[in-house]
Design a protein around this motif. Structure first.
Motif, mmCIF file in Angstrom:
data_model
loop_
_atom_site.group_PDB
_atom_site.id
_atom_site.type_symbol
_atom_site.label_atom_id
_atom_site.label_comp_id
_atom_site.label_asym_id
_atom_site.label_seq_id
_atom_site.Cartn_x
_atom_site.Cartn_y
_atom_site.Cartn_z
ATOM 1 N N TRP A 46 0.841 -1.194 0.000
ATOM 2 C CA TRP A 46 0.000 0.000 0.000
ATOM 3 C C TRP A 46 0.880 1.249 0.000
ATOM 4 O O TRP A 46 1.936 1.300 0.628
ATOM 5 C CB TRP A 46 -0.871 0.009 1.244
ATOM 6 C CG TRP A 46 -2.240 -0.546 1.017
ATOM 7 C CD1 TRP A 46 -2.783 -0.989 -0.147
ATOM 8 C CD2 TRP A 46 -3.247 -0.722 2.019
ATOM 9 N NE1 TRP A 46 -4.070 -1.429 0.062
ATOM 10 C CE2 TRP A 46 -4.375 -1.269 1.376
ATOM 11 C CE3 TRP A 46 -3.302 -0.467 3.387
ATOM 12 C CZ2 TRP A 46 -5.557 -1.564 2.063
ATOM 13 C CZ3 TRP A 46 -4.476 -0.762 4.073
ATOM 14 C CH2 TRP A 46 -5.594 -1.305 3.412
ATOM 15 N N ASP A 47 0.373 2.281 -0.660
ATOM 16 C CA ASP A 47 1.019 3.584 -0.618
ATOM 17 C C ASP A 47 0.793 4.233 0.739
ATOM 18 O O ASP A 47 -0.267 4.082 1.351
ATOM 19 C CB ASP A 47 0.430 4.487 -1.707
ATOM 20 C CG ASP A 47 0.859 5.934 -1.549
ATOM 21 O OD1 ASP A 47 2.033 6.214 -1.810
ATOM 22 O OD2 ASP A 47 0.020 6.763 -1.144
ATOM 23 N N THR A 48 1.788 4.973 1.196
ATOM 24 C CA THR A 48 1.618 5.731 2.429
ATOM 25 C C THR A 48 1.909 7.198 2.182
ATOM 26 O O THR A 48 2.888 7.557 1.512
ATOM 27 C CB THR A 48 2.516 5.186 3.562
ATOM 28 O OG1 THR A 48 2.296 5.964 4.738
ATOM 29 C CG2 THR A 48 3.983 5.200 3.200
ATOM 30 N N HIS A 49 1.034 8.041 2.741
ATOM 31 C CA HIS A 49 1.204 9.499 2.611
ATOM 32 C C HIS A 49 2.380 10.000 3.429
ATOM 33 O O HIS A 49 3.154 10.818 2.866
ATOM 34 C CB HIS A 49 -0.118 10.175 3.035
ATOM 35 C CG HIS A 49 -0.121 11.669 2.928
ATOM 36 N ND1 HIS A 49 0.399 12.477 3.909
ATOM 37 C CD2 HIS A 49 -0.572 12.509 1.973
ATOM 38 C CE1 HIS A 49 0.246 13.753 3.569
ATOM 39 N NE2 HIS A 49 -0.343 13.792 2.405
ATOM 40 N N ASP B 290 -4.161 6.718 -3.368
ATOM 41 C CA ASP B 290 -3.926 7.397 -4.641
ATOM 42 C C ASP B 290 -2.504 7.209 -5.150
ATOM 43 O O ASP B 290 -2.262 7.210 -6.361
ATOM 44 C CB ASP B 290 -4.276 8.881 -4.544
ATOM 45 C CG ASP B 290 -3.763 9.535 -3.263
ATOM 46 O OD1 ASP B 290 -2.862 8.971 -2.612
ATOM 47 O OD2 ASP B 290 -4.292 10.600 -2.905
ATOM 48 N N GLY B 291 -1.533 7.033 -4.240
ATOM 49 C CA GLY B 291 -0.167 6.798 -4.694
ATOM 50 C C GLY B 291 -0.017 5.502 -5.462
ATOM 51 O O GLY B 291 0.753 5.424 -6.437
ATOM 52 N N ASN B 292 -0.737 4.455 -5.046
ATOM 53 C CA ASN B 292 -0.730 3.206 -5.818
ATOM 54 C C ASN B 292 -1.255 3.448 -7.221
ATOM 55 O O ASN B 292 -0.661 3.006 -8.222
ATOM 56 C CB ASN B 292 -1.592 2.148 -5.137
ATOM 57 C CG ASN B 292 -0.957 1.563 -3.898
ATOM 58 O OD1 ASN B 292 -1.309 1.924 -2.790
ATOM 59 N ND2 ASN B 292 -0.011 0.654 -4.074
ATOM 60 N N PHE B 293 -2.381 4.141 -7.307
ATOM 61 C CA PHE B 293 -3.008 4.350 -8.612
ATOM 62 C C PHE B 293 -2.177 5.294 -9.481
ATOM 63 O O PHE B 293 -2.022 5.074 -10.682
ATOM 64 C CB PHE B 293 -4.416 4.900 -8.423
ATOM 65 C CG PHE B 293 -5.353 3.949 -7.721
ATOM 66 C CD1 PHE B 293 -5.299 2.584 -7.962
ATOM 67 C CD2 PHE B 293 -6.291 4.416 -6.817
ATOM 68 C CE1 PHE B 293 -6.160 1.703 -7.317
ATOM 69 C CE2 PHE B 293 -7.159 3.547 -6.170
ATOM 70 C CZ PHE B 293 -7.091 2.187 -6.423
ATOM 71 N N GLY B 294 -1.637 6.343 -8.872
ATOM 72 C CA GLY B 294 -0.833 7.276 -9.649
ATOM 73 C C GLY B 294 0.429 6.644 -10.191
ATOM 74 O O GLY B 294 0.847 6.930 -11.321
ATOM 75 N N ALA B 295 1.060 5.770 -9.391
ATOM 76 C CA ALA B 295 2.274 5.105 -9.863
ATOM 77 C C ALA B 295 1.976 4.123 -10.982
ATOM 78 O O ALA B 295 2.737 4.014 -11.954
ATOM 79 C CB ALA B 295 2.958 4.396 -8.696
ATOM 80 N N THR B 296 0.870 3.387 -10.869
ATOM 81 C CA THR B 296 0.494 2.471 -11.952
ATOM 82 C C THR B 296 0.258 3.246 -13.239
ATOM 83 O O THR B 296 0.708 2.844 -14.322
ATOM 84 C CB THR B 296 -0.758 1.681 -11.547
ATOM 85 O OG1 THR B 296 -0.418 0.794 -10.477
ATOM 86 C CG2 THR B 296 -1.301 0.854 -12.701
ATOM 87 N N ALA B 297 -0.441 4.383 -13.136
ATOM 88 C CA ALA B 297 -0.655 5.216 -14.316
ATOM 89 C C ALA B 297 0.668 5.742 -14.861
ATOM 90 O O ALA B 297 0.861 5.836 -16.084
ATOM 91 C CB ALA B 297 -1.588 6.372 -13.975
#
Length: 814
Positions: A665-668, A674-681
């Motif tokens: 999981w992404d951590t702020h 959103d960090g998971n999704f942004g990195a995949t994109a």
């Protein structure tokens, strides 16, 4: 066909998160399953198993809240407040955020801690399974998450003293079925009569009633704050042994195997103004009854088919292979992408982002929030809400390019449902037509403001939200969707801005005033992000109007506004892209937000190689590679758009080494999805881009050197309704595959493709051959004898396509 895994078989390496001990920490270690509306976090304990549960519509606040609720609108008319702020900014150039919040914030919130009536996303509770006589030290313990089958698993062995040196192997499976709308668990052993447990429910909400009858738990209550009715049911089935109900718990003793199915719902409805629907009892009962009536194998198979119909569409191979190590150790040994194991982890991380989007956003549910669907608190960070200054948008950046368009439907509906309350806010706060929403929203149409000075004001969020509806059209060329769904949202948002753009007395340009660059600096007129978003919205709306034949007077208004609009693109004194209209940027500023680069990504105003692109690069270098998880993810996308694959890969490494938890999981911090999704994109942007307004599709535009040896991707999507795959070796594309959905001409470029190439239909029959022809030359014929027009101009292959046909382009020099 590959053999399907059984509960006793560990899933194949390369698509699996796995661990050698149970989870003890919800945020860092537990593993997520979900079906959009329901989520569960699996701990994998041996003596005590925990499944923490969520139902995405379980929210406090909104209509009926004891704190009151008016969508964040001002409690009474304030006709001069906005005009006065604009006047001061015109005269002084800037205003302190505290001063603006006093004048334009919601005074109803000034004396409170939080936002009355806004609410919080809630924890539903936990299923708890107590296992008698569980081994203190289980043998060969494995806990995993197969993201291709969307299946969490636990296996271990226990020495059976009654059978000499024999071992009993225990296995558990958990999944969240979208077709069945249930979370399912199964406990089994390879010897008969060894399954015993007591299942109970640990309520997270006061006043929850739990009863057991006929092997079914009934969990029911109403939230104290707003009266929202919630219900969950769990049916326990067993093969062999006995089952008893007692005091809200179900006990299974001596079974060969046992299965449970959980479903939950509330009386929430996403309809303004009441946001209430029918009592959830009938819906929950039906879901559990249907699941209980199916054989477990059929329920499991239907779930896997449904999940893989989405998950299997796209894949990425960076030439690595996961070693047989627990994922937390693999992450801990990550060295920045230099080893095959590192590259395999990066591929897994890309696939995990797609898994999480499928699990947290499916049609019929609310969109993924700051935590997706998973939340173990009744007062989660940032309320577990929807932030519109990037976060909800970033959640859906992978949906179109990684071939998961269906997951964006909840987002699309959510934005559509904001229009009605947003009209009320536009009228009450601005006195104009159109619809608007500010920086924070919830499941109850909160479109107004609170009073936190640095994060309460962002009316241009309506344009950013509308952008991704238009993107759906660009990726699919679905004019019916554009006409019925995207364009009405865009047009009404555009009308808001046509009525609210302000003339800057300094240069007569149209600007957003007041505007604010998240989450720093002063309030000014014409902050770059505000101007760039409004420019993007008006440009997209004009394009859509032209497609739909709705230009006329509205088109004339849009063109006039765009001609007068300050575009928010300026190169400053030290070569940077300015964050504000005035040259206020500090080269030592390393703030996590780089909002003034919206025009680079996800906007489409900055072209690679332009002066503005170079200025964006200067700004990014000054901001540095630090930041929170989502900030690093955005920087992956920025660097990919600039064509700098090595720096994009460096940001991906930063994401994995310092902003990723052991369960990936992404951590702020804390956890924020959103960090998971942004990195995949961002990984998708490194491999395929199609954002330019001239329709160019670029393959491998930002391939980093450390991926150059060999690799491939398949199933990524490009605007124009193309599905693309590619393979490369030693940094050179050896094959590109394109499937055309709409039959439009593709303009294709790959900076890593050789000068000699061959184009074939997917079945291998030659379409055309090219050996560096000059513009206007064409060659070859399709198998039916009809000539295929094509040209190669400035390194771009211009190839007419037919809907439903696939093309294979190979480098003949390799």
């Amino acid at each position: 066909m590959p053999r399907k895994n059984t509960a006793a078989d560990p899933p194949p390496a390369g698509r699996t998160l796995r661990y050698d001990r149970p989870a003890t920490d919800w945020e860092r270690e537990a593993l997520p399953v979900g079906n959009g509306a329901l989520g569960a976090m699996v701990f994998g304990g041996v003596a005590r198993e925990r499944l923490q549960l969520n139902e995405k519509s379980l929210w406090t606040g909104g209509p009926g809240s004891k704190e009151g609720y008016d969508h964040g609108n001002w409690p009474g008319p304030r006709p001069d407040a906005l005009a006065e702020v604009r006047r001061i900014i015109d005269e002084q150039g800037a205003m302190d955020p505290e001063d603006v919040a006093r004048r334009l914030g919601n005074p109803a919130y000034a004396a409170t801690d939080g936002i009355p009536g806004f609410g919080n996303y809630q924890n539903f509770g936990e299923l708890v399974l107590d296992v008698p006589d569980a081994p203190v030290s289980p043998v060969d313990y494995r806990r995993g998450l197969d993201i291709a089958d969307a299946m969490a698993t636990v296996t271990y062995e226990d020495k059976d003293e009654d059978n000499g040196d024999g071992q009993t192997r225990f296995s558990r499976e958990y999944f969240a079925s979208h077709p069945a709308q249930v979370v399912v668990g199964r406990l089994a052993a390879d010897r008969p009569g060894r399954i015993s447990f007591t299942l109970g429910f640990a309520a997270a909400q006061g006043g929850t009633a739990v009863t057991a009858d006929g092997g079914r738990l009934l969990i029911r209550g109403a939230l104290a704050d707003n009266g929202l009715v919630y219900e969950g049911q769990v049916q326990v089935l067993h093969r062999g042994g006995t089952r008893t109900d007692d005091d809200g718990r179900i006990t299974v003793t001596g079974a060969d195997s046992a299965t449970f199915a959980f479903s939950a719902a509330t009386d929430y409805a996403d309809s303004h103004p009441g946001y209430r629907g029918p009592d959830p009892h009938a819906r929950v009962t039906d879901a559990v009854d249907r699941a209980a009536a199916q054989p477990y194998e059929e329920l499991r198979a239907a779930h896997i088919r449904d999940h893989r119909a989405l998950f299997d569409r796209a894949g990425l191979d960076l030439g690595g292979r996961l070693p047989d190590l627990p994922t937390d150790r693999l992450l801990g040994s990550y060295t920045g992408g230099d080893s095959p194991a590192d590259r395999a982890l990066e591929s897994l991380y890309f696939a995990y982002g797609r898994y999480l989007l499928i699990a947290s956003s499916r049609p019929g549910s609310l969109p993924a929030n700051l935590q997706g669907v998973w939340n173990n608190s009744n007062t989660p960070p940032w309320c577990g809400d929807y932030h519109t200054n990037i976060n909800i948008q970033m959640n859906y950046w992978p949906a179109e390019p990684t071939h998961l368009a269906e997951t964006a439907e909840p987002y699309q509906r959510f934005v559509e449902q904001l229009r009605e309350p947003g009209r009320g806010t536009a009228a009450a706060m601005f006195g104009t037509e159109g619809w608007v929403v500010h920086q924070n929203t919830n499941s109850f149409g909160f479109t107004g403001v609170h009073d936190w000075p640095t994060s309460f004001w962002m009316p241009e969020a309506n344009g950013w939200l509308a952008q991704q509806l238009y993107e759906h059209y660009l990726f699919h060329r679905d004019e019916d969707f554009l006409r019925r769904r995207a364009y009405p949202v865009m047009k009404e948002a555009a009308r808001f801005w046509l009525a609210n753009l302000h003339t800057d007395p300094r240069d007569s340009a149209l600007v957003v005033s007041p505007s604010y660059s998240p989450e720093q600096g002063a309030f000014t007129a014409g902050a770059s992000i505000s101007q760039q978003i409004v420019s993007d919205l008006l440009t997209n709306t004009l394009e859509a109007a032209e497609v739909l034949g709705d230009e006329g007077a509205f088109g004339t208004e849009l063109r006039a506004a765009l001609d007068a609009l300050d575009p928010g693109l300026r190169v400053g004194s030290w070569g940077q892209l300015q964050e504000w209209k005035a040259d206020l940027d500090d080269p030592s500023d390393t703030h996590r937000h780089a909002s003034h680069l919206f025009a680079l990504h996800p906007g489409r105003q900055i072209e690679r190689g332009s002066a503005h692109a170079e200025a964006a690069r200067v700004s990014l270098m000054a901001r540095g590679d630090g930041g929170t998880g989502w900030s690093k993810a955005w920087k992956i996308n920025f660097w990919a758009r600039l064509g700098d694959g090595d720096h994009a890969a460096r940001m991906l490494a930063e994401q994995l080494t310092s902003s990723t938890l052991p369960n990936l999981w992404d951590t702020h911090p804390p956890f924020q999805i959103d960090g998971n999704f942004g990195a995949t994109a961002g990984i998708a942007e490194m491999l395929l881009q199609s954002h330019s307004r001239d329709g160019l599709v670029e393959v491998l535009p930002a391939l980093p050197g450390r991926w150059a040896d060999a690799g491939s991707f398949d199933g990524l999507r490009a605007r124009g309704d193309f599905t693309v795959g590619a393979a490369w070796r030693e940094g050179v594309a050896t094959e590109i595959r394109i499937a055309s959905g709409s039959g439009v001409t593709v303009k294709l470029r790959s900076p890593r493709f050789g000068p000699r190439f061959r184009v074939e239909r997917h079945d291998g029959r030659s379409v055309e051959r090219s050996a560096g022809q000059s513009a206007g030359q064409s060659a070859g014929q399709q198998s039916d004898g009809r000539s295929v027009e094509h040209v190669v101009r400035d390194g771009v292959l211009i190839l007419p396509t037919r809907a439903g046909e696939e093309y294979r382009i190979t480098d003949q020099a390799v």
